[in-house]
Design a protein around this motif. Structure first.
Motif, PDB file in Angstrom:
ATOM      1  N   ALA A 278     -28.007 -14.009 -11.998  1.00 48.37           N
ATOM      2  CA  ALA A 278     -27.096 -15.060 -11.536  1.00 48.37           C
ATOM      3  C   ALA A 278     -27.667 -15.837 -10.357  1.00 48.37           C
ATOM      4  N   LEU A 279     -28.439 -15.180  -9.513  1.00 47.43           N
ATOM      5  CA  LEU A 279     -29.030 -15.856  -8.366  1.00 47.43           C
ATOM      6  C   LEU A 279     -30.088 -16.865  -8.798  1.00 47.43           C
ATOM      7  N   LEU A 280     -30.848 -16.518  -9.826  1.00 45.82           N
ATOM      8  CA  LEU A 280     -31.908 -17.407 -10.307  1.00 45.82           C
ATOM      9  C   LEU A 280     -31.356 -18.586 -11.100  1.00 45.82           C
ATOM     10  N   THR A 281     -30.238 -18.357 -11.774  1.00 49.92           N
ATOM     11  CA  THR A 281     -29.629 -19.426 -12.585  1.00 49.92           C
ATOM     12  C   THR A 281     -28.134 -19.479 -12.288  1.00 49.92           C
ATOM     13  N   PRO A 282     -27.730 -20.129 -11.192  1.00 47.12           N
ATOM     14  CA  PRO A 282     -26.304 -20.225 -10.838  1.00 47.12           C
ATOM     15  C   PRO A 282     -25.501 -20.863 -11.975  1.00 47.12           C
ATOM     16  N   VAL A 283     -24.356 -20.254 -12.275  1.00 46.36           N
ATOM     17  CA  VAL A 283     -23.547 -20.666 -13.419  1.00 46.36           C
ATOM     18  C   VAL A 283     -22.282 -21.388 -12.964  1.00 46.36           C
ATOM     19  N   PHE A 284     -21.935 -22.448 -13.694  1.00 46.58           N
ATOM     20  CA  PHE A 284     -20.724 -23.212 -13.433  1.00 46.58           C
ATOM     21  C   PHE A 284     -19.935 -23.288 -14.742  1.00 46.58           C
ATOM     22  N   LEU A 285     -18.692 -22.830 -14.684  1.00 43.11           N
ATOM     23  CA  LEU A 285     -17.884 -22.742 -15.898  1.00 43.11           C
ATOM     24  C   LEU A 285     -16.429 -23.049 -15.587  1.00 43.11           C
ATOM     25  N   LYS A 286     -15.861 -24.008 -16.313  1.00 48.76           N
ATOM     26  CA  LYS A 286     -14.433 -24.299 -16.204  1.00 48.76           C
ATOM     27  C   LYS A 286     -13.689 -23.488 -17.261  1.00 48.76           C
ATOM     28  N   ALA A 287     -12.467 -23.084 -16.915  1.00 47.57           N
ATOM     29  CA  ALA A 287     -11.696 -22.233 -17.828  1.00 47.57           C
ATOM     30  C   ALA A 287     -11.526 -22.865 -19.196  1.00 47.57           C
ATOM     31  N   GLU A 288     -11.329 -24.182 -19.226  1.00 46.88           N
ATOM     32  CA  GLU A 288     -11.080 -24.845 -20.504  1.00 46.88           C
ATOM     33  C   GLU A 288     -12.335 -24.997 -21.362  1.00 46.88           C
ATOM     34  N   GLU A 289     -13.505 -24.632 -20.824  1.00 45.97           N
ATOM     35  CA  GLU A 289     -14.750 -24.782 -21.577  1.00 45.97           C
ATOM     36  C   GLU A 289     -15.117 -23.551 -22.397  1.00 45.97           C
ATOM     37  N   THR A 290     -14.459 -22.428 -22.175  1.00 46.70           N
ATOM     38  CA  THR A 290     -14.818 -21.218 -22.895  1.00 46.70           C
ATOM     39  C   THR A 290     -14.518 -21.360 -24.383  1.00 46.70           C
ATOM     40  N   VAL A 291     -15.171 -20.543 -25.181  1.00 45.53           N
ATOM     41  CA  VAL A 291     -14.953 -20.591 -26.626  1.00 45.53           C
ATOM     42  C   VAL A 291     -13.478 -20.355 -26.948  1.00 45.53           C
ATOM     43  N   LEU A 292     -12.864 -19.362 -26.306  1.00 43.73           N
ATOM     44  CA  LEU A 292     -11.465 -19.049 -26.587  1.00 43.73           C
ATOM     45  C   LEU A 292     -10.553 -20.244 -26.352  1.00 43.73           C
ATOM     46  N   GLU A 293     -10.767 -20.934 -25.228  1.00 44.50           N
ATOM     47  CA  GLU A 293      -9.911 -22.069 -24.907  1.00 44.50           C
ATOM     48  C   GLU A 293     -10.171 -23.253 -25.838  1.00 44.50           C
TER      49      GLU A 293
ATOM     50  N   HIS B  42     -19.863 -27.111 -25.401  1.00 41.36           N
ATOM     51  CA  HIS B  42     -20.572 -26.360 -24.371  1.00 41.36           C
ATOM     52  C   HIS B  42     -19.589 -25.505 -23.594  1.00 41.36           C
ATOM     53  N   ALA B  43     -20.022 -24.313 -23.241  1.00 40.71           N
ATOM     54  CA  ALA B  43     -19.233 -23.380 -22.441  1.00 40.71           C
ATOM     55  C   ALA B  43     -19.964 -23.175 -21.121  1.00 40.71           C
ATOM     56  N   GLY B  44     -19.833 -24.164 -20.226  1.00 39.45           N
ATOM     57  CA  GLY B  44     -20.454 -24.079 -18.914  1.00 39.45           C
ATOM     58  C   GLY B  44     -21.922 -24.444 -18.928  1.00 39.45           C
ATOM     59  N   TYR B  45     -22.525 -24.302 -17.760  1.00 41.11           N
ATOM     60  CA  TYR B  45     -23.946 -24.574 -17.621  1.00 41.11           C
ATOM     61  C   TYR B  45     -24.497 -23.807 -16.425  1.00 41.11           C
ATOM     62  N   CYS B  46     -25.804 -23.664 -16.393  1.00 42.49           N
ATOM     63  CA  CYS B  46     -26.481 -23.125 -15.220  1.00 42.49           C
ATOM     64  C   CYS B  46     -27.404 -24.210 -14.674  1.00 42.49           C
TER      65      CYS B  46
ATOM     66  N   SER C 291     -30.046 -28.869 -24.573  1.00 40.44           N
ATOM     67  CA  SER C 291     -30.393 -30.277 -24.450  1.00 40.44           C
ATOM     68  C   SER C 291     -29.173 -31.085 -24.001  1.00 40.44           C
ATOM     69  N   PRO C 292     -29.273 -31.846 -22.921  1.00 43.05           N
ATOM     70  CA  PRO C 292     -28.090 -32.458 -22.296  1.00 43.05           C
ATOM     71  C   PRO C 292     -27.355 -33.477 -23.146  1.00 43.05           C
ATOM     72  N   GLU C 293     -28.022 -34.099 -24.125  1.00 43.42           N
ATOM     73  CA  GLU C 293     -27.322 -35.130 -24.901  1.00 43.42           C
ATOM     74  C   GLU C 293     -26.196 -34.535 -25.746  1.00 43.42           C
TER      75      GLU C 293
ATOM     76  N   ARG D 229     -29.332 -29.386 -15.309  1.00 40.78           N
ATOM     77  CA  ARG D 229     -28.262 -28.594 -15.913  1.00 40.78           C
ATOM     78  C   ARG D 229     -28.692 -28.093 -17.289  1.00 40.78           C
ATOM     79  N   PHE D 230     -28.537 -26.803 -17.493  1.00 42.11           N
ATOM     80  CA  PHE D 230     -28.800 -26.195 -18.789  1.00 42.11           C
ATOM     81  C   PHE D 230     -27.437 -25.862 -19.406  1.00 42.11           C
ATOM     82  N   TYR D 231     -26.914 -26.798 -20.206  1.00 41.69           N
ATOM     83  CA  TYR D 231     -25.610 -26.585 -20.817  1.00 41.69           C
ATOM     84  C   TYR D 231     -25.696 -25.470 -21.861  1.00 41.69           C
ATOM     85  N   ALA D 232     -24.704 -24.590 -21.839  1.00 39.65           N
ATOM     86  CA  ALA D 232     -24.669 -23.473 -22.785  1.00 39.65           C
ATOM     87  C   ALA D 232     -23.840 -23.885 -23.992  1.00 39.65           C
ATOM     88  N   THR D 233     -24.478 -24.556 -24.938  1.00 41.84           N
ATOM     89  CA  THR D 233     -23.743 -25.029 -26.101  1.00 41.84           C
ATOM     90  C   THR D 233     -23.608 -23.928 -27.154  1.00 41.84           C
ATOM     91  N   TRP D 234     -22.576 -24.073 -27.949  1.00 39.03           N
ATOM     92  CA  TRP D 234     -22.326 -23.158 -29.067  1.00 39.03           C
ATOM     93  C   TRP D 234     -21.769 -23.996 -30.206  1.00 39.03           C
TER      94      TRP D 234
END
Length: 277
Positions: A74-89, A14-18, A268-270, A35-40
């Protein structure tokens, strides 16, 4: 499992969540905040090499939503992302260079699925024809209303994308209609209309069995298993509410026909409990 098909390896991250109201997702059991995790997915094909399925959030999401009307996203779905969660990292941790990613399969062009797309300027993009057409044609409020953030799109997107005509994507009710992406049975594509324009999903053949990357055909596994649709207010920002309902239940029928196939939804959070499906 499709006989005589090649197999791919699969890891899901996952690369962050809203954050949004969980009661919209599950009117019966949902919580006030969800939390809506942005999985890839990271896929390795024996011949095609490294493939991504979507790219999750990336820091440029904040830049793309810094001004109106895109700020509303962004206001409707606030996003939380740690640097180490991005695809590149994540790829760096795995010892995979960005230029090693040869192909990116985009389920649909909502911002939480494509924010990392610009990090792979060498990759071929594969998506449905209707998804691409909508993404490159909308601006302003029309784009926001369809979940599109134009600043997340590479300027050469159309030139390096292989669009698949929507009519060629598989129908969930007809297994044999699947679009065989590589011609070897390893990745078969199905249309999943309703949530986002031209949304598609992929059935993968892995050593552990079939896995269906079903994108946003449903948001969470448990309500989908119980046949609980989200609140109909989502029709305000879904591409086609009626088509979504049809996809939602057609996928349940597909699962009944394929009890050994694991259905995976992007948010899906699992999925965050393990980095490997």
């Amino acid at each position: 499992m499709v006989s005589n098909s090649k197999q791919v390896t699969l890891k899901v991250f996952h690369a962050g969540y809203c954050v949004a109201n969980g009661r919209v997702v599950d009117p019966l059991h949902g919580q006030k905040q969800c939390r809506f995790y942005a999985t890839w997915a990271l896929i390795e094909h024996p011949d095609q090499g490294w493939i991504l399925f979507d790219t999750g959030y990336a820091p440029r999401f904040r830049e793309a939503t810094a001004r109106w009307p895109y700020k509303l996203y962004a206001l409707l779905t606030p996003v939380f992302l740690k640097a180490e969660e991005t695809v590149l990292e994540r790829l760096k941790t795995l010892g995979i260079a960005p230029e090693s990613i040869k192909t990116i399969l985009i389920s649909h062009f909502h911002g939480d699925h494509i924010a990392g797309l610009k990090d792979f300027p060498q990759a071929q993009v594969i998506c449905s024809a209707s998804a691409l057409q909508q993404a490159i044609s909308l601006q302003g409020w029309a784009a926001v209303g369809s979940g599109i953030l134009p600043d997340l799109l590479p300027t050469d997107l159309a030139q390096r994308t292989t669009p698949i005509p929507d009519a060629q994507l598989g129908n969930l009710q007809e297994d044999a209609s699947a679009y065989d992406l590589w011609g070897d049975g390893s990745m078969r594509l199905f249309a999943l209309p309703g949530h986002g324009r031209g949304q598609l999903g992929a059935v993968l053949q892995t050593p552990e069995g079939e896995v269906f990357l079903a994108a946003d055909a449903a948001w969470q596994l448990q309500p989908w298993r119980a046949g609980i649709l989200p609140r109909s207010i989502v029709r305000l920002f879904f591409d086609d509410w009626r088509a979504y309902q049809q996809t939602f239940f057609a996928l349940r029928d597909f699962a009944d026909r394929h009890p050994g196939c694991r259905i995976v939804f992007t948010h899906s959070p699992e999925l965050v409990l393990s980095t490997e499906v």
